[in-house]
Design a protein around this motif. Structure first.
Motif, PDB file in Angstrom:
ATOM      1  N   GLN A 214      45.215  35.728  39.904  1.00 38.11           N
ATOM      2  CA  GLN A 214      45.056  36.935  40.707  1.00 38.11           C
ATOM      3  C   GLN A 214      43.587  37.271  40.970  1.00 38.11           C
ATOM      4  O   GLN A 214      43.208  37.615  42.088  1.00 38.11           O
ATOM      5  CB  GLN A 214      45.734  38.113  39.994  1.00 38.11           C
ATOM      6  CG  GLN A 214      45.567  39.456  40.668  1.00 38.11           C
ATOM      7  CD  GLN A 214      46.275  39.537  42.013  1.00 38.11           C
ATOM      8  OE1 GLN A 214      47.231  38.801  42.257  1.00 38.11           O
ATOM      9  NE2 GLN A 214      45.825  40.429  42.881  1.00 38.11           N
ATOM     10  N   MET A 215      42.760  37.168  39.936  1.00 33.77           N
ATOM     11  CA  MET A 215      41.371  37.631  40.028  1.00 33.77           C
ATOM     12  C   MET A 215      40.381  36.538  40.430  1.00 33.77           C
ATOM     13  O   MET A 215      39.287  36.825  40.891  1.00 33.77           O
ATOM     14  CB  MET A 215      40.931  38.227  38.681  1.00 33.77           C
ATOM     15  CG  MET A 215      41.788  39.391  38.225  1.00 33.77           C
ATOM     16  SD  MET A 215      41.679  40.773  39.392  1.00 33.77           S
ATOM     17  CE  MET A 215      43.014  41.811  38.801  1.00 33.77           C
ATOM     18  N   GLY A 216      40.774  35.279  40.199  1.00 37.30           N
ATOM     19  CA  GLY A 216      39.874  34.178  40.493  1.00 37.30           C
ATOM     20  C   GLY A 216      39.092  33.743  39.265  1.00 37.30           C
ATOM     21  O   GLY A 216      38.872  34.514  38.326  1.00 37.30           O
ATOM     22  N   GLU A 217      38.681  32.486  39.290  1.00 38.07           N
ATOM     23  CA  GLU A 217      37.979  31.901  38.147  1.00 38.07           C
ATOM     24  C   GLU A 217      36.674  32.628  37.839  1.00 38.07           C
ATOM     25  O   GLU A 217      36.256  32.690  36.681  1.00 38.07           O
ATOM     26  CB  GLU A 217      37.714  30.425  38.442  1.00 38.07           C
ATOM     27  CG  GLU A 217      37.124  29.642  37.300  1.00 38.07           C
ATOM     28  CD  GLU A 217      36.976  28.175  37.642  1.00 38.07           C
ATOM     29  OE1 GLU A 217      36.350  27.458  36.835  1.00 38.07           O
ATOM     30  OE2 GLU A 217      37.476  27.755  38.704  1.00 38.07           O
ATOM     31  N   ASP A 218      36.032  33.201  38.846  1.00 37.08           N
ATOM     32  CA  ASP A 218      34.741  33.848  38.637  1.00 37.08           C
ATOM     33  C   ASP A 218      34.856  35.297  38.187  1.00 37.08           C
ATOM     34  O   ASP A 218      33.865  35.878  37.719  1.00 37.08           O
ATOM     35  CB  ASP A 218      33.911  33.801  39.934  1.00 37.08           C
ATOM     36  CG  ASP A 218      33.547  32.388  40.335  1.00 37.08           C
ATOM     37  OD1 ASP A 218      33.412  31.536  39.435  1.00 37.08           O
ATOM     38  OD2 ASP A 218      33.418  32.136  41.552  1.00 37.08           O
ATOM     39  N   ASN A 219      36.046  35.889  38.304  1.00 42.97           N
ATOM     40  CA  ASN A 219      36.176  37.324  38.050  1.00 42.97           C
ATOM     41  C   ASN A 219      37.156  37.692  36.943  1.00 42.97           C
ATOM     42  O   ASN A 219      37.253  38.866  36.591  1.00 42.97           O
ATOM     43  CB  ASN A 219      36.608  38.033  39.346  1.00 42.97           C
ATOM     44  CG  ASN A 219      35.601  37.863  40.463  1.00 42.97           C
ATOM     45  OD1 ASN A 219      34.404  38.024  40.258  1.00 42.97           O
ATOM     46  ND2 ASN A 219      36.087  37.509  41.652  1.00 42.97           N
TER      47      ASN A 219
END
Length: 372
Positions: A214-219
């Motif tokens: 949902q948030m992404g690997e960076d977030n």
């Protein structure tokens, strides 16, 4: 309701899982060697003999509330009267066999039931060219009934036999459903969420992967810091988290979307067992089974794998293991279809997406979140 498993498939292939049951006109049980010729099937069932050692996780065999182990043994031996099914439940589950294979020690089982994509990646990373399981999927007569969106092994070793959706379960007499990932970080939900350690529990790891999706690997780590600031409680196992939820310690727990099936059977207040699909999603966790490469009981192993995909077994496993069937011809019954909830938007990661990434994600989460 104690599960393991993990992934694969596109969201499109997984969507509507609860609504596409029982759409086959074939009413046969479809054991190994089933070709539509009753004589061929009877001959195979009569001739196959011996003891089949099937390894699995303990809850499949001896969960106190319900488990399919006893039924599967009884029905398989009924179809193959000269065969005996012997369950094995090693403490370290599939890791026990990974270690034996790595050490060059013999494998004392023919089939393993309860594999997830996470474990397949571990097998391939640790064993390299050593083959623990053999490709089998395309040689099973009932494999054509497996829903395409649930297949998760690109090497065709693990064959799905059921799937679950990790979701929230909440007590609506104490709290509203969060609805979204973002809502869980708001003051309204401070101190309400129980989840499991992603290093130790399948549900905890699935929830972590769900947040990354949902948030992404960076977030995702920033999101987890917001959860931590909102007093999320991380426990070591699903048992510990669900027990704390049941005891009223907190009103929201990461669990499975089939929770109301159990609650209804126990006569519980369903208001205390509401299913929460964050952003309309649930994390799909197919479970698979595989044949050990070194088995000396190959035909009987094939017969068991095909039996697990038969209409009879696929219709019964959901009611006993309380998980969605993996095939298109299962008929789990009115109770299951009423109380087992499937998300509008299933999400998951494939083998290729996880390989080379998942351990790093979990390790970084453990350093920055779980250890605090």
């Amino acid at each position: 309701m104690k599960r393991r498993t993990f992934l694969t498939a596109s969201a499109t292939g997984l969507a509507g899982l609860a609504g596409c049951l029982g759409n086959s006109d074939d009413a046969g049980s479809g054991g190994a060697g089933s070709t539509g010729d009753p004589t061929a099937t009877t001959t195979a069932q009569t001739e196959l003999s011996g003891t089949l050692n099937v390894a699995t996780y303990s809850a499949l065999v001896d969960a106190p509330s319900s488990s399919p182990g006893a039924w599967l043994k009884k029905e398989f031996e009924k179809e193959y009267p000269k065969a005996t099914l012997q369950w094995q439940t090693p403490e370290n589950e599939v890791n026990y066999f990974i270690q034996r294979k790595a050490q060059g020690v013999g494998i004392d089982a023919d089939v393993y039931v309860g594999l997830n994509v996470d474990q397949l990646i571990t097998i391939d990373d640790k064993l390299g060219g050593k083959q623990l399981f053999t490709p089998i999927a395309d040689s099973l007569s009932n494999y054509g009934h497996v829903k395409e969106g649930l297949t998760f092994d690109p090497k065709n070793r693990a064959v799905p036999y059921d799937t679950g959706y990790v979701s929230l379960v909440y007590d609506e007499t104490k709290v509203d459903g969060p609805g979204t990932f973002d809502a869980l970080t708001k003051p309204k939900f401070e101190g309400t969420l129980l989840t499991e350690n992603a290093q130790q529990a399948a549900t905890g790891r699935a929830f972590l992967l769900w947040t990354i999706h949902q948030m992404g690997e960076d977030n995702y780590l920033d999101y987890w810091k917001r959860l931590s600031n909102n007093d999320v409680q991380i426990l070591g196992s699903w048992d510990a988290a669900y027990t704390a939820f049941s005891n009223g310690e907190r009103p929201i727990v990461v669990s499975y979307s089939t929770d109301q099936v159990y609650a209804h059977r126990d006569g519980a207040n369903l208001k205390k067992h509401q299913i929460g699909f964050l952003n309309g999603q649930g994390y799909a966790n197919p479970e698979g089974m595989a044949k050990f490469a070194d088995t000396d009981n190959s035909k009987l192993a094939d017969a068991f794998l095909d039996f697990m995909l038969s209409k009879k077994a696929q219709s019964k496993i959901p009611t006993l293991n309380v998980s969605f069937p993996a095939t298109d011809w299962a008929e789990p019954g009115a109770e299951f279809e009423k109380y087992a909830k499937a998300p509008e938007k299933p999400v998951t990661y494939s083998y290729d997406q996880l390989k080379g990434n998942v351990e790093g994600w979990v390790d970084e989460w453990a350093r920055q979140i779980a250890s605090k």
